[in-house]
Enzyme design. Structure first.
Site, mmCIF file in Angstrom:
data_model
loop_
_atom_site.group_PDB
_atom_site.id
_atom_site.type_symbol
_atom_site.label_atom_id
_atom_site.label_comp_id
_atom_site.label_asym_id
_atom_site.label_seq_id
_atom_site.Cartn_x
_atom_site.Cartn_y
_atom_site.Cartn_z
ATOM 1 N N VAL A 67 0.807 -1.235 0.000
ATOM 2 C CA VAL A 67 0.000 0.000 0.000
ATOM 3 C C VAL A 67 0.836 1.279 0.000
ATOM 4 C CG1 VAL A 67 -2.089 -1.001 1.010
ATOM 5 C CG2 VAL A 67 -0.283 -0.113 2.521
ATOM 6 N N SER A 145 -5.788 4.766 16.070
ATOM 7 C CA SER A 145 -5.460 3.984 17.273
ATOM 8 C C SER A 145 -5.584 4.839 18.522
ATOM 9 C CB SER A 145 -4.016 3.474 17.177
ATOM 10 O OG SER A 145 -3.601 2.925 18.410
ATOM 11 N N TYR A 158 4.555 5.376 15.715
ATOM 12 C CA TYR A 158 3.195 4.842 15.503
ATOM 13 C C TYR A 158 2.140 5.876 15.921
ATOM 14 C CZ TYR A 158 -0.585 1.349 15.974
ATOM 15 O OH TYR A 158 -1.756 0.637 15.874
ATOM 16 N N LYS A 162 -0.702 7.653 13.579
ATOM 17 C CA LYS A 162 -2.141 7.490 13.856
ATOM 18 C C LYS A 162 -2.815 8.828 14.166
ATOM 19 C CE LYS A 162 -2.274 2.997 13.283
ATOM 20 N NZ LYS A 162 -2.990 2.442 12.116
HETATM 21 P P1 NAD Z 1 -2.046 -7.319 11.815
HETATM 22 O O1 NAD Z 1 -0.565 -7.192 11.858
HETATM 23 O O2 NAD Z 1 -2.672 -8.603 12.246
HETATM 24 O O3 NAD Z 1 -2.608 -6.958 10.369
HETATM 25 C C1 NAD Z 1 -2.075 -5.894 9.596
HETATM 26 C C2 NAD Z 1 -2.178 -6.282 8.142
HETATM 27 O O4 NAD Z 1 -1.626 -5.201 7.352
HETATM 28 C C3 NAD Z 1 -1.373 -7.548 7.806
HETATM 29 O O5 NAD Z 1 -2.168 -8.446 7.067
HETATM 30 C C4 NAD Z 1 -0.206 -7.006 6.987
HETATM 31 O O6 NAD Z 1 0.303 -7.929 6.044
HETATM 32 C C5 NAD Z 1 -0.835 -5.792 6.325
HETATM 33 N N1 NAD Z 1 0.198 -4.867 5.860
HETATM 34 C C6 NAD Z 1 1.259 -4.401 6.551
HETATM 35 N N2 NAD Z 1 2.028 -3.638 5.766
HETATM 36 C C7 NAD Z 1 1.443 -3.625 4.540
HETATM 37 C C8 NAD Z 1 1.769 -3.009 3.300
HETATM 38 N N3 NAD Z 1 2.863 -2.264 3.150
HETATM 39 N N4 NAD Z 1 0.942 -3.201 2.250
HETATM 40 C C9 NAD Z 1 -0.167 -3.969 2.372
HETATM 41 N N5 NAD Z 1 -0.524 -4.577 3.515
HETATM 42 C C10 NAD Z 1 0.277 -4.413 4.586
HETATM 43 O O7 NAD Z 1 -2.575 -6.111 12.707
HETATM 44 P P2 NAD Z 1 -4.043 -5.749 13.232
HETATM 45 O O8 NAD Z 1 -3.972 -5.768 14.705
HETATM 46 O O9 NAD Z 1 -5.103 -6.487 12.511
HETATM 47 O O10 NAD Z 1 -4.075 -4.199 12.814
HETATM 48 C C11 NAD Z 1 -4.912 -3.662 11.807
HETATM 49 C C12 NAD Z 1 -4.927 -2.139 11.959
HETATM 50 O O11 NAD Z 1 -5.464 -1.794 13.238
HETATM 51 C C13 NAD Z 1 -3.540 -1.493 11.899
HETATM 52 O O12 NAD Z 1 -3.601 -0.275 11.211
HETATM 53 C C14 NAD Z 1 -3.212 -1.249 13.352
HETATM 54 O O13 NAD Z 1 -2.295 -0.195 13.535
HETATM 55 C C15 NAD Z 1 -4.586 -0.914 13.901
HETATM 56 N N6 NAD Z 1 -4.688 -1.078 15.354
HETATM 57 C C16 NAD Z 1 -4.554 -2.316 15.926
HETATM 58 C C17 NAD Z 1 -4.653 -2.424 17.307
HETATM 59 C C18 NAD Z 1 -4.547 -3.750 18.025
HETATM 60 O O14 NAD Z 1 -4.601 -3.747 19.261
HETATM 61 N N7 NAD Z 1 -4.387 -4.874 17.329
HETATM 62 C C19 NAD Z 1 -4.878 -1.299 18.085
HETATM 63 C C20 NAD Z 1 -4.993 -0.059 17.472
HETATM 64 C C21 NAD Z 1 -4.913 0.039 16.092
#
Ligand code: NAD
Length: 250
Positions: A67, A145, A158, A162
């Site tokens: 992306v 986030s 991060y 965000k």
């Molecule tokens: P995750 O690591 O399980 O999933 C993230 C996905 O993004 C993965 O499938 C990864 O391959 C994909 N990705 C990463 N870099 C990429 C790139 N350059 N191009 C295309 N795809 C790419 O994480 P998650 O917990 O499911 O997080 C999803 C979103 O939620 C993220 O933006 C994360 O910052 C946000 N978030 C998560 C949490 C949490 O507690 N898990 C909290 C706050 C925010």
């Protein structure tokens, strides 16, 4: 009055970035359950193939893409419109962490997180908005986030990415509102996924103490919130930042 030309939810076409696993996969399945055509986008080939077999629907499509590739994002949106006729929902969800305290953080850790989390959301918002403005309808949801609202030790890069998403989303919401294109952010708290599996136990315990509801969230908790913001049920909501975090941020 600006008239929206929105279609019913079950005729909508959605793109979800980071859609191969975790929160993104759950969002894709939620939008699919609402009847939408979903294009899950991710950098991970194999995980995307597994996601498609888990979703088990011919309305669930996949696309391998980094992306941070601006031209790739433009082509993705163009191809989706060509194949499916429209684009109603864009969920910029792909994200990474490269945690370090700021005095130890190197330029690569800073740049990688800003590019994957913030710059890619700019690309996704920009390309989706061009289509949605012409359509006179659409919903863009950017995955921010809790860290972006409050900052977090070891997450200066991060948190900056965000917080930046929130400022960008509000600006886009103001620019696009008169064309009935909505832009909102969701701020997850501490959600059980691969991202938080990597957090050391001690840090997990500390995070748990900040959650009034005293449990981690599940990806489905985020997916239903995104489903709402993607749907016509939220047609008068734009420029908002919705925390889904068991009460961490009030
Ligand atoms: P995750 O690591 O399980 O999933 C993230 C996905 O993004 C993965 O499938 C990864 O391959 C994909 N990705 C990463 N870099 C990429 C790139 N350059 N191009 C295309 N795809 C790419 O994480 P998650 O917990 O499911 O997080 C999803 C979103 O939620 C993220 O933006 C994360 O910052 C946000 N978030 C998560 C949490 C949490 O507690 N898990 C909290 C706050 C925010």
């Amino acid at each position: 009055m600006a008239k929206s030309k929105a279609v019913p939810d079950n005729e909508k076409v959605a793109i979800v970035t980071g859609g191969a696993q975790g929160i993104g996969l759950e969002i894709g399945k939620e939008l699919l359950a609402m009847g939408m055509t979903v294009v899950a986008v991710d950098i991970k080939d194999e995980a995307l193939a597994e996601a498609a077999s888990e979703a088990g629907s011919d309305k669930f499509h996949t696309r391998t893409l980094d992306v941070t590739d601006a031209a790739g994002m433009e082509k993705l949106v163009g191809d989706v419109v060509e194949q499916h006729g429209r684009l109603d929902v864009m969920v910029n969800n792909a994200g990474i962490t490269r945690d370090n305290i700021l005095v130890m953080m190197n330029d690569d850790e800073w740049d990688a997180v800003i590019r994957v989390n913030l710059t890619s959301a700019f690309y996704g918002t920009r390309e989706a908005a061009k289509v949605m403005m012409r359509q006179r309808c659409g919903s863009i949801v950017n995955m921010s986030s809790f860290s972006g609202l409050e900052g977090n030790r070891g997450q200066g890069n991060y948190a900056a990415s965000k917080a930046g998403m929130i400022g960008m989303s509000k600006s886009a919401a103001k620019e696009l509102a008169k064309r009935s294109v909505r832009v909102n952010c969701v701020c997850p708290g501490f959600i059980q996924t691969a991202m938080t599996d990597a957090v050391p136990d001690e840090a997990k315990q500390m995070a748990m103490q900040q959650i009034p509801m005293q449990r981690m969230g599940q990806p489905g908790d985020i997916a239903t919130a995104v489903g709402f913001l993607a749907s016509e049920a939220s047609s008068y909501i734009t420029g908002q930042t919705l925390s889904v975090d068991g009460g961490m941020h009030m």
